[in-house]
Motif scaffolding. Structure first.
Motif, PDB file in Angstrom:
ATOM      1  N   TYR A 170       0.855  -1.124   0.099  1.00  0.00           N
ATOM      2  CA  TYR A 170       0.036   0.141  -0.303  1.00  0.00           C
ATOM      3  C   TYR A 170       0.849   1.261   0.149  1.00  0.00           C
ATOM      4  O   TYR A 170       2.033   1.095   0.450  1.00  0.00           O
ATOM      5  CB  TYR A 170      -0.930   0.059   1.162  1.00  0.00           C
ATOM      6  CG  TYR A 170       0.002   0.102   2.510  1.00  0.00           C
ATOM      7  CD1 TYR A 170       0.187   1.246   3.087  1.00  0.00           C
ATOM      8  CD2 TYR A 170       0.002  -1.134   3.434  1.00  0.00           C
ATOM      9  CE1 TYR A 170       0.791   1.342   4.408  1.00  0.00           C
ATOM     10  CE2 TYR A 170       0.732  -1.116   4.374  1.00  0.00           C
ATOM     11  CZ  TYR A 170       1.132   0.184   5.044  1.00  0.00           C
ATOM     12  OH  TYR A 170       1.869   0.197   6.102  1.00  0.00           O
ATOM     13  N   ILE A 171       0.317   2.450  -0.425  1.00  0.00           N
ATOM     14  CA  ILE A 171       0.627   3.656  -0.392  1.00  0.00           C
ATOM     15  C   ILE A 171      -0.585   4.543  -0.063  1.00  0.00           C
ATOM     16  O   ILE A 171      -1.244   4.480  -0.619  1.00  0.00           O
ATOM     17  CB  ILE A 171       1.614   4.241  -1.626  1.00  0.00           C
ATOM     18  CG1 ILE A 171       2.792   3.280  -1.967  1.00  0.00           C
ATOM     19  CG2 ILE A 171       1.914   5.774  -1.613  1.00  0.00           C
ATOM     20  CD1 ILE A 171       3.475   3.964  -2.983  1.00  0.00           C
ATOM     21  N   GLY A 172      -0.173   5.742   0.838  1.00  0.00           N
ATOM     22  CA  GLY A 172      -1.330   6.641   1.165  1.00  0.00           C
ATOM     23  C   GLY A 172      -0.723   7.897   1.527  1.00  0.00           C
ATOM     24  O   GLY A 172       0.343   8.069   2.151  1.00  0.00           O
ATOM     25  N   PHE A 173      -1.569   8.793   1.333  1.00  0.00           N
ATOM     26  CA  PHE A 173      -1.229  10.223   1.418  1.00  0.00           C
ATOM     27  C   PHE A 173      -2.421  10.904   2.057  1.00  0.00           C
ATOM     28  O   PHE A 173      -3.738  10.492   1.906  1.00  0.00           O
ATOM     29  CB  PHE A 173      -1.050  11.160   0.205  1.00  0.00           C
ATOM     30  CG  PHE A 173       0.183  10.630  -0.880  1.00  0.00           C
ATOM     31  CD1 PHE A 173       1.229  10.013  -0.115  1.00  0.00           C
ATOM     32  CD2 PHE A 173      -0.191  10.612  -2.359  1.00  0.00           C
ATOM     33  CE1 PHE A 173       2.297   9.599  -1.139  1.00  0.00           C
ATOM     34  CE2 PHE A 173       0.846  10.197  -3.100  1.00  0.00           C
ATOM     35  CZ  PHE A 173       1.862   9.490  -2.512  1.00  0.00           C
ATOM     36  N   ASP A 174      -2.171  12.068   2.783  1.00  0.00           N
ATOM     37  CA  ASP A 174      -3.291  12.765   3.486  1.00  0.00           C
ATOM     38  C   ASP A 174      -2.513  14.185   3.926  1.00  0.00           C
ATOM     39  O   ASP A 174      -1.336  14.143   4.302  1.00  0.00           O
ATOM     40  CB  ASP A 174      -3.555  12.210   4.851  1.00  0.00           C
ATOM     41  CG  ASP A 174      -5.259  12.747   5.161  1.00  0.00           C
ATOM     42  OD1 ASP A 174      -6.315  12.050   4.491  1.00  0.00           O
ATOM     43  OD2 ASP A 174      -5.277  13.784   5.483  1.00  0.00           O
ATOM     44  N   ILE A 175      -3.400  15.192   3.660  1.00  0.00           N
ATOM     45  CA  ILE A 175      -2.848  16.303   3.877  1.00  0.00           C
ATOM     46  C   ILE A 175      -2.856  16.861   5.581  1.00  0.00           C
ATOM     47  O   ILE A 175      -2.352  17.922   5.783  1.00  0.00           O
ATOM     48  CB  ILE A 175      -3.700  17.611   3.059  1.00  0.00           C
ATOM     49  CG1 ILE A 175      -5.151  17.633   3.462  1.00  0.00           C
ATOM     50  CG2 ILE A 175      -3.456  17.481   1.585  1.00  0.00           C
ATOM     51  CD1 ILE A 175      -5.798  18.715   2.712  1.00  0.00           C
ATOM     52  N   SER A 176      -3.530  16.105   6.161  1.00  0.00           N
ATOM     53  CA  SER A 176      -3.592  16.302   7.674  1.00  0.00           C
ATOM     54  C   SER A 176      -2.505  15.521   8.398  1.00  0.00           C
ATOM     55  O   SER A 176      -2.564  14.409   8.520  1.00  0.00           O
ATOM     56  CB  SER A 176      -4.926  15.848   8.264  1.00  0.00           C
ATOM     57  OG  SER A 176      -5.005  15.905   9.626  1.00  0.00           O
ATOM     58  N   GLU A 177      -1.668  16.276   9.218  1.00  0.00           N
ATOM     59  CA  GLU A 177      -0.570  15.819  10.021  1.00  0.00           C
ATOM     60  C   GLU A 177      -1.293  14.881  11.018  1.00  0.00           C
ATOM     61  O   GLU A 177      -0.654  13.772  11.318  1.00  0.00           O
ATOM     62  CB  GLU A 177       0.099  16.672  10.356  1.00  0.00           C
ATOM     63  CG  GLU A 177       1.580  16.196  11.406  1.00  0.00           C
ATOM     64  CD  GLU A 177       2.450  17.127  11.578  1.00  0.00           C
ATOM     65  OE1 GLU A 177       3.509  16.958  12.254  1.00  0.00           O
ATOM     66  OE2 GLU A 177       2.199  18.475  11.223  1.00  0.00           O
ATOM     67  N   GLU A 178      -2.536  15.458  11.513  1.00  0.00           N
ATOM     68  CA  GLU A 178      -3.187  14.391  12.751  1.00  0.00           C
ATOM     69  C   GLU A 178      -3.517  13.070  12.344  1.00  0.00           C
ATOM     70  O   GLU A 178      -3.425  12.206  12.831  1.00  0.00           O
ATOM     71  CB  GLU A 178      -4.208  15.417  13.206  1.00  0.00           C
ATOM     72  CG  GLU A 178      -5.197  14.591  14.255  1.00  0.00           C
ATOM     73  CD  GLU A 178      -6.415  15.560  14.638  1.00  0.00           C
ATOM     74  OE1 GLU A 178      -7.178  14.904  15.390  1.00  0.00           O
ATOM     75  OE2 GLU A 178      -6.885  16.559  14.066  1.00  0.00           O
ATOM     76  N   TYR A 179      -4.265  13.253  10.922  1.00  0.00           N
ATOM     77  CA  TYR A 179      -4.770  11.884  10.728  1.00  0.00           C
ATOM     78  C   TYR A 179      -3.829  11.065  10.137  1.00  0.00           C
ATOM     79  O   TYR A 179      -3.755   9.573  10.402  1.00  0.00           O
ATOM     80  CB  TYR A 179      -5.920  12.058   9.866  1.00  0.00           C
ATOM     81  CG  TYR A 179      -7.133  12.423  10.265  1.00  0.00           C
ATOM     82  CD1 TYR A 179      -7.664  11.854  11.404  1.00  0.00           C
ATOM     83  CD2 TYR A 179      -7.703  13.855   9.990  1.00  0.00           C
ATOM     84  CE1 TYR A 179      -9.014  12.428  11.818  1.00  0.00           C
ATOM     85  CE2 TYR A 179      -8.798  14.309  10.729  1.00  0.00           C
ATOM     86  CZ  TYR A 179      -9.275  13.493  11.721  1.00  0.00           C
ATOM     87  OH  TYR A 179     -10.374  13.986  12.359  1.00  0.00           O
ATOM     88  N   VAL A 180      -2.521  11.557   9.506  1.00  0.00           N
ATOM     89  CA  VAL A 180      -1.624  10.696   9.175  1.00  0.00           C
ATOM     90  C   VAL A 180      -0.962   9.793  10.554  1.00  0.00           C
ATOM     91  O   VAL A 180      -0.615   8.776  10.534  1.00  0.00           O
ATOM     92  CB  VAL A 180      -0.397  11.396   8.476  1.00  0.00           C
ATOM     93  CG1 VAL A 180       0.985  10.766   8.243  1.00  0.00           C
ATOM     94  CG2 VAL A 180      -0.894  11.921   7.225  1.00  0.00           C
TER      95      VAL A 180
END
Length: 231
Positions: A207-217
Motif C-alpha cells: 500500500y501507499i497512502g497520502f493525506d494532507i492532515s498531519e493529525e490523521y497521518v
C-alpha cells in the motif's frame, strides 16, 4: 521498494496533487479512496423549514474539496493499472462516472454502500440516510475476483471512528479482495484514518497512502503499528 519518490507500505503527509505526479504511470494495481465530498455538512438551521429543526451534521474538513476534481481524476487514471473505487458526494457522481465512462479501455459502474445500521440523526423529519455512492471503474482484462455479485454492498457503519467519514474495514477488505491479488499495490491518495492501508496489510497487499492532515497521518500510522504489534 519505492514507487517513484515514495516508499512502499507508508502513509505520509502530502498534498496528493503535488505527490501523485512524482509517481510513474501504471504503477498501482488498485486505487481505493474516499474523496472530500465538498457538500456534506450543512447547518441544520439553514436547511430546516423552522429554525433549529434539524441537528447539524459536522464532518470537519471532509467537506473541503482541496483539488480540481478533473485534474485529480487525470492523475488517478495515469497511475492506474487495474481498478479504481472512488467514494464521492452525490454532486460529484456524474463528473466521476462520466470521466471514466468516456475512457475506451474502462468499464464503469455506479455502486452503493448500504449501511445496515444507519445513524438515526433527524429520522423524525425525513428518511434516514443509509447509503453512500461509489464509482467503480476497471481497465479491461484486469483482475476481478467475484462472480455475479451485485453493486450494492451491505456493511454496517463502524463505531468509535477516528475520522468523521471513516469507512468500515470490512467493506474495504471486501473491495480489495475483489480487485487484487496478494502482493499487489493498493493506493489511497486521501487516506484519512488509514483504513485502506489497514485492510491492505491484513490481506497481504502492498500500500501507499497520502493525506494532507498531519493529525490523521499520525493516527493512521498508529493503527498500522498496532497491527504490527498484534502480529
Amino acid at each position: 521498494m519505492k514507487i517513484g519518490a515514495f516508499d512502499i507500505n507508508t502513509i505520509t503527509k502530502n498534498d496528493c496533487m503535488k505527490a501523485m505526479p512524482l509517481m510513474p504511470s501504471n504503477s498501482v494495481d488498485l486505487i481505493l479512496t474516499d474523496i472530500p465530498y465538498g457538500n456534506v455538512s450543512k447547518n441544520g438551521e439553514e436547511r430546516a423549514k423552522y429554525s433549529g429543526q434539524l441537528r447539524k451534521l459536522d464532518k470537519e474538513d471532509a467537506d473541503v474539496e482541496t483539488f480540481d476534481l478533473i485534474e485529480f481524476l487525470d492523475e488517478c487514471y495515469r497511475l492506474l493499472k487495474g481498478s479504481i473505487y472512488i467514494f464521492c458526494g452525490i454532486e460529484q457522481m456524474s463528473t466521476v462516472f462520466d470521466y471514466f465512462d468516456s475512457k475506451t479501455d474502462m468499464t464503469t459502474r455506479q455502486c452503493i454502500w448500504h449501511k445496515t445500521n444507519p445513524s438515526p440523526v433527524n429520522g423524525q423529519h425525513y428518511w434516514i440516510h443509509a447509503i453512500e455512492n461509489c464509482v467503480y471503474a476497471k481497465k479491461r482484462k484486469t483482475t476481478f475476483n467475484q462472480h455475479c455479485k451485485h453493486n450494492v454492498w451491505d456493511f454496517p457503519a463502524g463505531r468509535g471512528k477516528i475520522h468523521p467519514t471513516q469507512k468500515p474495514l470490512g467493506l474495504f477488505k471486501y473491495l480489495i479482495e475483489s480487485s487484487t491479488f496478494e502482493g499487489e499495490v493498493v493506493f489511497d491518495p486521501c487516506i484519512g484514518s488509514g483504513t485502506t492501508a489497514v485492510a491492505a496489510r491484513e490481506l497481504n497487499r502492498q500500500y501507499i497512502g497520502f493525506d494532507i492532515s498531519e493529525e490523521y497521518v499520525g493516527k493512521a500510522n498508529e493503527r498500522l503499528s498496532a497491527i504490527h504489534i498484534a502480529k
